[in-house]
Design an enzyme around this catalytic site. Structure first.
Site, PDB file in Angstrom:
ATOM      1  N   ALA A   1       0.832  -1.209   0.000  1.00 23.72           N
ATOM      2  CA  ALA A   1       0.000   0.000   0.000  1.00 23.72           C
ATOM      3  C   ALA A   1       0.865   1.258   0.000  1.00 23.72           C
ATOM      4  O   ALA A   1       0.585   2.216  -0.729  1.00 23.72           O
ATOM      5  CB  ALA A   1      -0.929   0.004   1.221  1.00 23.72           C
ATOM      6  N   GLU A   2       1.933   1.262   0.798  1.00 20.73           N
ATOM      7  CA  GLU A   2       2.815   2.428   0.825  1.00 20.73           C
ATOM      8  C   GLU A   2       3.489   2.626  -0.522  1.00 20.73           C
ATOM      9  O   GLU A   2       3.617   3.758  -1.003  1.00 20.73           O
ATOM     10  CB  GLU A   2       3.864   2.299   1.924  1.00 20.73           C
ATOM     11  CG  GLU A   2       4.757   3.522   1.978  1.00 20.73           C
ATOM     12  CD  GLU A   2       5.563   3.633   3.260  1.00 20.73           C
ATOM     13  OE1 GLU A   2       6.342   4.598   3.360  1.00 20.73           O
ATOM     14  OE2 GLU A   2       5.412   2.797   4.162  1.00 20.73           O
ATOM     15  N   ALA A   3       3.898   1.552  -1.148  1.00 19.77           N
ATOM     16  CA  ALA A   3       4.564   1.659  -2.449  1.00 19.77           C
ATOM     17  C   ALA A   3       3.639   2.266  -3.498  1.00 19.77           C
ATOM     18  O   ALA A   3       4.001   3.253  -4.152  1.00 19.77           O
ATOM     19  CB  ALA A   3       5.058   0.287  -2.905  1.00 19.77           C
TER      20      ALA A   3
END
Length: 140
Positions: free
Chosen positions: A60-62
């Protein structure tokens, strides 16, 4: 076509990082409006054989960060300032798909909602990724 092609087409400075590659991430679509990437469950499990929540948060962060970089454009960079994730369920096999879509795209802050879904289109995780947009400093 390699795993970086969609990212490079969207922004010349983007490519998968070492952790993305270790996790088996593949970018399917990349634009300021939407970044979509997949990740296998099998190599990203915790001790009980379930997809690791940290792996979903990392994915999700990527995708949220990539979307913010594409939105920011050349000559600017982003740094993550907040990631939160709610895990609704997990998976034991297959491939999961993360989709980042904008909640706010300003000149200094970009926030994306990221959903992670399994192959049956069940929502596994809902995350929110916020990035600060900065002018890129000259190298050196």
């Amino acid at each position: 076509m390699d795993d970086d092609d969609a990212l490079r087409r969207a922004h010349p400075d983007l490519s998968l990082g070492a952790l993305d590659r270790k996790m088996g991430v593949r970018v399917v679509e990349a634009s300021p409006e939407r970044v979509v990437a997949t990740m296998p469950v099998e190599t990203n499990t915790q001790s009980f054989g379930l997809l690791h929540g940290g792996a979903m948060a990392c994915l999700a962060e990527a995708v949220g960060s990539w979307a913010a970089v594409i939105h920011a454009g050349p000559g600017r960079t982003v740094v993550g300032v907040d990631l939160n994730a709610t895990h609704h369920r997990s998976a034991r096999e297959g491939v999961v798909t993360a989709t980042a879509e904008p909640l706010h795209r300003g000149s200094t802050v970009a926030t994306y909602e990221v959903t992670v879904r399994d192959e049956q289109d069940r929502r596994l995780c809902t995350a929110r990724m916020t990035s600060l947009i900065l002018a890129r400093r000259p190298a050196g």
